[in-house]
Write a protein that holds these residues in place. Sequence first.
Motif, short mmCIF file in Angstrom:
data_model
loop_
_atom_site.label_atom_id
_atom_site.label_comp_id
_atom_site.label_asym_id
_atom_site.label_seq_id
_atom_site.Cartn_x
_atom_site.Cartn_y
_atom_site.Cartn_z
N ASP A 52 0.80 -1.02 0.02
CA ASP A 52 0.06 0.09 -0.15
C ASP A 52 0.93 0.89 0.02
O ASP A 52 1.25 1.82 0.98
CB ASP A 52 -1.07 0.08 1.15
N PHE A 94 3.14 -3.93 5.41
CA PHE A 94 1.54 -3.58 5.48
C PHE A 94 1.24 -4.12 6.78
O PHE A 94 1.40 -5.19 7.10
CB PHE A 94 1.02 -4.28 4.25
N PRO A 96 -2.73 -4.04 8.77
CA PRO A 96 -4.27 -3.94 8.41
C PRO A 96 -4.73 -2.80 9.27
O PRO A 96 -4.28 -2.69 10.59
CB PRO A 96 -4.80 -5.16 8.76
#
Length: 279
Positions: A52, A94, A96
């Motif tokens: 991301d 990454f 969450p």
Amino acid sequence: MRRNFFGIALLAAGLLITGLSSASHAARSSRSSGGDSSPITVVIDAGHGGHDRGGIPGQRIAEKDMTLDVALRLRNILSANGYHVVMTRSSDVFVPLGGRVAIANSYRNAVFVCIHFNATGRSGASGIETYFYSRDSLPLASAIHYYVTGGAPSANRGVRRRGYYVLRKTAIPAVLVECGFLTNPTEAAYAQSAGYRQKLADEIAAGIRGRNSVGGGFSTTRVATAESIPLQPYIDQTKVAKSERRRSKRSHKKSARKKKSSSKPADSEARTGTSDREG
């Protein structure tokens, strides 16, 4: 007897001077730390990471790199000032949103500071924004925004209340700082400067230290003082979102009614045509 009296008087005077000196030192320490006398944990959340990149498609500068750099600088400043610092990520990985919230909620006497940079298709958009959701997060948002906009050469886009997941789901005071637009050429150049990223970290740290000094008055002054930080006015975008949803529902209902009314003649004509053919 007289000697004892003078001895007791001197002892009392000495104790009084010591007490006043200690009180003065404590007051100076409190002022130098922006009124922050409570040892807290600061959970620093560097936005995005790993696959991301953040920002918008085609954006040249990866937001995830800028947020991590500022977050690491902020960690170093706060650690040097005696804070217990927890990072949701300290490398290019990454995490969450639920994982970030879980880390924040595992601490009680703590605050959560999420670092982001903005992006939009309009290259002229610029400025600093600070977001919060719960009411007890407003003093922290006010203090951080006050210092960051006081130290950054970017426009002040204000403090905003919005229901971002990481703000809505945290059980501790939580803020999200948008440190400028990476899609704006000037602010992108600022962000790519190590000195500017250090300045951002310095000002965010000052806001964390000064969170207990936030008063009740509003101010448009961009330069903060440690002793008195005014509570910032804010834009409640949670209400704006609800209003937009209501307008959208009304518009949808009107559209459905129009479609229904416009379909009646067609249905009638179809039925008439069928009847004619059958007859």
